[in-house]
Design an enzyme around this catalytic site. Structure first.
Site, PDB file in Angstrom:
ATOM      1  CB  SER A 115     -72.905  25.231  28.507  1.00  9.98           C
ATOM      2  OG  SER A 115     -74.191  25.669  28.848  1.00  9.98           O
ATOM      3  CB  SER A 154     -73.894  27.065  31.979  1.00  8.40           C
ATOM      4  OG  SER A 154     -73.506  25.785  31.503  1.00  8.40           O
ATOM      5  CE  LYS A 186     -71.063  23.785  33.313  1.00  7.36           C
ATOM      6  NZ  LYS A 186     -71.750  23.782  32.018  1.00  7.36           N
TER       7      LYS A 186
END
Lengths: 468, 100
Positions: free
Chosen positions: A176, A152, A77
């Protein structure tokens, strides 16, 4: 390639010389070239020549003792600092930011010989559940391009489902990792607070942030966790587990009592309910018992979480002053500005006691009630999200709907316990629906064993999206 | 708890050091109203005698040995600066700006 074979199986083939890291990296690059214009799961891709050189070197240096991750392609990420590779947090504010040092998790994966393909798209700063709050193009769900991949860590789940890499590292502050795992039919572990070091992670809300693995199977989650977990002198909140051999210690669990929180089963979407009921049947078949438990403060989870998280984010994001690094604060997205403003409100004179402080006190009560429920059961089972992936744009048009999507996931962050998300079925539109297994602090092995056992009997996690 | 005014929102923006346009302030006034309604139930909870939890772990006073470890070079520390001068960050004027 990665969707059908475990990392351990791939590594065995690599060690026998039947497969090479050059082939794996080539597969990653070709799959990304084929699908990522549509999916937008990556913000940054590393240079092809560099990647192939690293793969060649991995093949040349592989030995029988090499780590299971040696020469295995993966993605991070874009919330992790990577020296020499830009780190943006999917925000224009950090568009050109080149980190001068690397996150502990990246250092550990480098040491194990894993090959970083690139950095995944996300909701900027972790602010969102759809990967639409990004300055680099909204990501899409591989199962239906008109739907969100969740967030996310949406890019991380989407690229896994599309078979672009073997595993990814997400970040979970309120769901997330688990939310996009549910929407994309992948697995993800939100670890106990402090199990994986946060050094070099872009902070969202420091008392809730966790670093965790995302992968195609629970077996792979355990393989990656074995490499990244454990104490770090640079992160004072880290905890020392008894063992980090999560993969080697996988075993059939003793019969467990699984709790279903009453507060989560009321008013459940019928299709999500059907998936959870089917999972309950499967666990019963496996010899476990299931009972209802009650955690009354779950109903305050959303406001409690958001008051804490947004207060902390308004403080954390104050460091982006455009002086030492990054651009102007006016370039934060509308969603991030909303969150900073609400956090500032909750911390402002006259409101802090009734809002922020009361949320901290309510957190104490929720932890007590959660621990009380765990006296009646060993694992808690719940849906991950209220419904399968919504249509693109629906969260952008309704900011409060965006918050409510985290209803089932925020609890594990507020309490600080692990939660393992895994595929559990599909709805009538053939969209994936996941479930989560939560336990006590440091009960990762128990959750992994239960999830692994479930995946030996089911093949939801081996279903692939209809990409073309 | 409710009834945000644009003046209050502009004040919060100042506290948060967020440069907002009039249009953004107007839109945020509506959004904060809706979001704060969801948060309001926390203010009503009877938690007066409860100790707050402010830390995700129970670690206390974690220290390391007081030894020198490698750190960033001056060049690394400055590599992302918008503007630097002779090894220093250049910062906006913060005193005597004439705006009280």
């Amino acid at each position: 390639m990665f969707r059908q074979q475990s990392i351990i199986e791939l590594q065995e083939s690599l060690k026998r010389g039947e497969l090479s890291s050059v082939q794996l990296v080539t597969h990653s690059l070709e799959t990304i070239a084929k699908y990522d214009d549509q999916l937008k799961s990556f913000v940054t891709l590393r240079d092809r020549e560099t990647l192939l050189a690293e793969a060649k070197q991995a093949d040349e240096t592989r030995s029988p003792d090499s780590s299971p991750l040696h020469g295995i392609p993966y993605a991070l990420k874009d919330a992790y600092l990577t020296e020499g590779v830009t780190t943006t947090s999917a925000s224009k504010v950090l568009e050109d930011f080149m980190p001068p040092y690397s996150a502990t998790v990246y250092q550990r994966l480098n040491k194990a010989g894993a090959i970083l393909i690139g950095k995944n798209n996300q909701d900027a700063w972790g602010h969102g559940g759809s990967t639409e709050n990004t300055d680099f193009g909204a990501a899409r769900n591989p199962w239906d391009l008109n739907k969100i991949p969740g967030g996310s860590s949406g890019g991380s789940a989407a690229c896994l489902a599309a078979d672009m890499v073997a595993f990814t590292i997400g970040e979970d502050t309120g769901g997330s990792i688990r939310n996009p795992s549910s929407h994309c039919n992948t697995c993800g572990l939100k670890v106990s607070y402090g199990l994986v070091p946060r050094w070099g992670t872009i902070a969202y809300a420091s008392s809730l942030d966790t670093v965790g693995p995302m992968a195609n199977s629970i077996e792979d989650v355990a393989t990656v966790l074995s490499v990244i977990a454990g104490r770090d002198s640079k992160d004072a909140t880290t905890i020392k587990p008894e063992s980090t051999d999560y993969y080697d210690n996988i075993a059939v669990p003793e019969p467990l009592t699984i709790g279903l929180p009453l507060e989560f089963t009321q008013d459940l979407n019928p299709e999500v309910k059907a998936v959870i009921e089917a999972a309950v049947k499967e666990f019963t078949k496996l010899g476990h018992s299931v009972k209802e438990v009650s955690i009354p403060y779950l109903r305050h989870g959303i406001p409690m979480y958001y008051l804490l998280a947004l207060s902390e984010t308004s403080s954390n994001l104050s460091r982006y002053d455009g002086i030492r690094y990054g651009g102007d604060r006016s370039t934060f997205t509308a969603e991030t500005k909303r969150r900073i403003m609400l956090g500032t409100y909750a911390l402002s004179a006259g409101y802090a006691d009734k809002l922020y402080k009361n949320a901290q006190k309510a957190r104490t009560v929720l932890i007590q009630q959660y621990n009380q429920a765990l006296k009646e059961c060993e694992v808690i089972l719940s849906p991950v999200v209220p419904r399968s992936a919504p249509t693109r744009g629906s969260f952008v048009d309704d900011p409060t709907e965006n918050l409510l999507a985290d209803l089932f996931t925020v609890i594990a962050n507020v309490v600080g316990v692990p939660s393992l998300a895994l595929p559990a079925g599909f709805d009538k539109d053939d969209m994936p629906v996941g479930m989560q297994l939560m336990g006590s602090v440091m009960s990762e092995q128990k959750l992994i064993n239960l999830g692994y056992q479930y995946q030996q009997q089911t093949n939801w996690h081996r279903q692939n999206p209809p990409l073309s | 708890m409710s009834g945000f005014t644009t003046k209050q929102v502009a004040h919060l923006a100042n506290l948060a050091n967020l440069p907002l346009t009039d249009q953004e302030i107007s839109s945020l006034t509506k959004d904060l109203e809706a979001m704060s309604e969801i948060m309001a139930q926390i203010a009503e909870l009877d938690v007066e005698n409860i100790e707050p939890t402010n830390n995700g772990s129970n670690n206390l006073n974690v220290t390391r040995d007081d030894v020198v470890e490698p750190s960033l070079t001056q060049q690394q520390a400055l590599q992302n600066a918008t503007q630097s001068y002779q090894g220093y960050f250049v910062v906006p004027q913060v005193v005597d700006r004439g705006d009280n």
